[in-house]
Enzyme design. Structure first.
Site, mmCIF file in Angstrom:
data_model
loop_
_atom_site.group_PDB
_atom_site.id
_atom_site.type_symbol
_atom_site.label_atom_id
_atom_site.label_comp_id
_atom_site.label_asym_id
_atom_site.label_seq_id
_atom_site.Cartn_x
_atom_site.Cartn_y
_atom_site.Cartn_z
ATOM 1 N N ASN A 1 1.900 25.052 5.650
ATOM 2 C CA ASN A 1 1.596 25.723 4.384
ATOM 3 C C ASN A 1 2.803 26.593 4.025
ATOM 4 O O ASN A 1 3.006 27.651 4.619
ATOM 5 C CB ASN A 1 0.330 26.572 4.568
ATOM 6 C CG ASN A 1 0.004 27.398 3.341
ATOM 7 O OD1 ASN A 1 0.600 27.216 2.277
ATOM 8 N ND2 ASN A 1 -0.940 28.314 3.483
ATOM 9 N N LYS B 1 3.332 28.209 1.360
ATOM 10 C CA LYS B 1 2.944 29.363 0.529
ATOM 11 C C LYS B 1 3.907 29.543 -0.655
ATOM 12 O O LYS B 1 4.468 28.561 -1.121
ATOM 13 C CB LYS B 1 2.850 30.627 1.387
ATOM 14 C CG LYS B 1 1.974 30.421 2.619
ATOM 15 C CD LYS B 1 1.590 31.723 3.282
ATOM 16 C CE LYS B 1 0.814 31.431 4.549
ATOM 17 N NZ LYS B 1 0.276 32.647 5.165
ATOM 18 N N HIS C 1 -8.120 29.114 1.112
ATOM 19 C CA HIS C 1 -7.273 29.898 2.026
ATOM 20 C C HIS C 1 -7.623 31.382 1.877
ATOM 21 O O HIS C 1 -7.953 31.845 0.786
ATOM 22 C CB HIS C 1 -5.796 29.658 1.689
ATOM 23 C CG HIS C 1 -4.869 30.203 2.717
ATOM 24 N ND1 HIS C 1 -4.545 31.541 2.780
ATOM 25 C CD2 HIS C 1 -4.218 29.609 3.739
ATOM 26 C CE1 HIS C 1 -3.723 31.735 3.799
ATOM 27 N NE2 HIS C 1 -3.508 30.583 4.401
ATOM 28 N N GLU D 1 -5.873 33.917 1.642
ATOM 29 C CA GLU D 1 -5.087 34.632 0.624
ATOM 30 C C GLU D 1 -5.674 34.387 -0.770
ATOM 31 O O GLU D 1 -5.644 35.265 -1.632
ATOM 32 C CB GLU D 1 -3.610 34.219 0.715
ATOM 33 C CG GLU D 1 -2.960 34.830 1.960
ATOM 34 C CD GLU D 1 -1.812 34.046 2.552
ATOM 35 O OE1 GLU D 1 -1.252 33.158 1.884
ATOM 36 O OE2 GLU D 1 -1.469 34.312 3.729
ATOM 37 N N GLU E 1 -9.192 29.893 10.258
ATOM 38 C CA GLU E 1 -8.054 30.807 10.230
ATOM 39 C C GLU E 1 -8.559 32.241 10.230
ATOM 40 O O GLU E 1 -8.886 32.789 9.163
ATOM 41 C CB GLU E 1 -7.221 30.570 8.967
ATOM 42 C CG GLU E 1 -6.658 29.170 8.861
ATOM 43 C CD GLU E 1 -5.403 29.159 8.017
ATOM 44 O OE1 GLU E 1 -4.368 28.760 8.552
ATOM 45 O OE2 GLU E 1 -5.447 29.588 6.857
ATOM 46 N N GLY F 1 -0.137 35.456 9.664
ATOM 47 C CA GLY F 1 1.102 36.138 9.323
ATOM 48 C C GLY F 1 1.302 37.454 10.059
ATOM 49 O O GLY F 1 2.178 38.239 9.713
ATOM 50 N N SER G 1 -0.737 32.341 13.043
ATOM 51 C CA SER G 1 0.398 32.613 13.923
ATOM 52 C C SER G 1 0.571 31.561 15.028
ATOM 53 O O SER G 1 0.884 31.899 16.161
ATOM 54 C CB SER G 1 0.298 34.021 14.513
ATOM 55 O OG SER G 1 0.315 34.989 13.472
ATOM 56 N N GLY H 1 1.616 28.450 8.910
ATOM 57 C CA GLY H 1 2.286 29.171 7.839
ATOM 58 C C GLY H 1 3.739 29.431 8.185
ATOM 59 O O GLY H 1 4.602 28.559 8.051
ATOM 60 N N GLY H 2 4.022 30.636 8.663
ATOM 61 C CA GLY H 2 5.403 31.070 8.906
ATOM 62 C C GLY H 2 6.258 30.075 9.674
ATOM 63 O O GLY H 2 7.396 29.767 9.265
HETATM 64 C C1 PEP Z 1 -1.659 30.271 7.011
HETATM 65 O O1 PEP Z 1 -1.411 31.035 6.109
HETATM 66 O O2 PEP Z 1 -2.340 29.250 6.784
HETATM 67 C C2 PEP Z 1 -1.165 30.606 8.338
HETATM 68 C C3 PEP Z 1 -1.787 30.117 9.370
HETATM 69 O O3 PEP Z 1 -0.082 31.448 8.409
HETATM 70 P P1 PEP Z 1 0.718 31.899 9.736
HETATM 71 O O4 PEP Z 1 0.921 30.654 10.566
HETATM 72 O O5 PEP Z 1 1.998 32.470 9.221
HETATM 73 O O6 PEP Z 1 -0.132 32.898 10.425
#
Ligand code: PEP
Length: 251
Positions: free
Chosen positions: A10, A12, A97, A99, A167, A173, A213, A234-235
């Protein structure tokens, strides 16, 4: 037999169109175009979908969008529909999600309409659920996640094209990952809820990703859990080598 893992990056609200194309090319060169052990895809911003689709062409990576509306078209400034995403080359869309829920006011009812519409129009859906830190510390993780699963899937008949992403909001994040045992516990609960709704066979076939994460250093342990079927990343998905290492752990 364990289900086929699925890993999605993702991206973002990151990367220009050119940067998205570059990252897609770098991811392909890191993981190779012909891997077959699991499903892998990336979710760039809307404006980068078409160019990323071109970069992924002839690879087996799928293209996902990060959101979509529940109408086909019309006076919904700033929104995009499932049919537009399909036309842009998407086969998946991420819906609900945290967010979107926390920053843009998406309720279970809105998420439900989006999931229903995307599935009806032929997109596969990565449907996200997860509790906040307050909710976990209050001991209501199970209630929250069950409410989200039931609310998001209300009235939906078939879940063949559905993936659920668990999640925990406190792990997104933040660098804090749920332990593999914490994640497994909630994944099993989600599978149990889906079994209540759709029967044991459908629940057994449902893929449930973990997100929060995920890194090369924790991916192997998380993906080894019996109810964890890959990850929503994500990251770490913004770095081709890290994403490839996570893919390797899943495939
Ligand atoms: C996400 O936003 O779907 C996510 C899992 O982010 P991160 O891996 O950065 O925690």
């Amino acid at each position: 037999m364990k289900r086929r893992n699925i890993v999605a990056g993702n991206w973002k609200m990151n990367l220009t169109v050119a940067e998205s194309r570059e990252l897609a090319v770098a991811v392909l060169s890191e993981i190779g175009a012909g891997f077959s052990g699991c499903d892998v895809g990336v979710a760039p911003t809307f404006v980068a979908l078409t160019e990323t689709a071109k970069a992924l062409d002839s690879s087996s990576l799928f293209l996902a969008a990060q959101n979509c509306h529940f109408e086909n078209e019309g006076a919904y400034t700033g929104e995009i529909s499932a049919r537009m995403l399909l036309a842009a080359g998407c086969s998946y869309v991420i819906i609900g999600h945290s967010e979107r829920r926390q920053l843009f006011g998406e309720t279970d009812a809105i998420v439900n309409r989006k999931v229903a519409k995307a599935l009806q129009d032929g997109l596969k859906v990565i449907f996200c659920v997860g509790e906040t830190l307050d909710e976990r510390e209050s001991g209501i993780t199970g209630d929250v996640v069950t409410r989200q699963v039931k609310g998001g899937l209300a009235g939906i008949d078939g879940i063949g094209d559905l993936v659920i992403a668990y999640e925990p909001v406190w792990a997104i994040g933040t660098g804090k990952t749920a332990t593999s045992e914490q994640a497994q516990e909630v994944h099993a609960l989600i599978r149990g809820t889906v079994a209540e709704l759709y029967g044991a066979e459908a629940a057994d076939g449902l893929r449930i990703q973990y997100g929060g994460s995920v890194k090369p250093s924790n991916a192997v342990e998380l993906f080894a859990m019996p109810d964890i079927d890959g990850g929503l990343i994500g990251g770490a998905s913004l770095n081709a080598a890290d994403f490839a290492a996570i893919v390797k752990a899943a495939c």
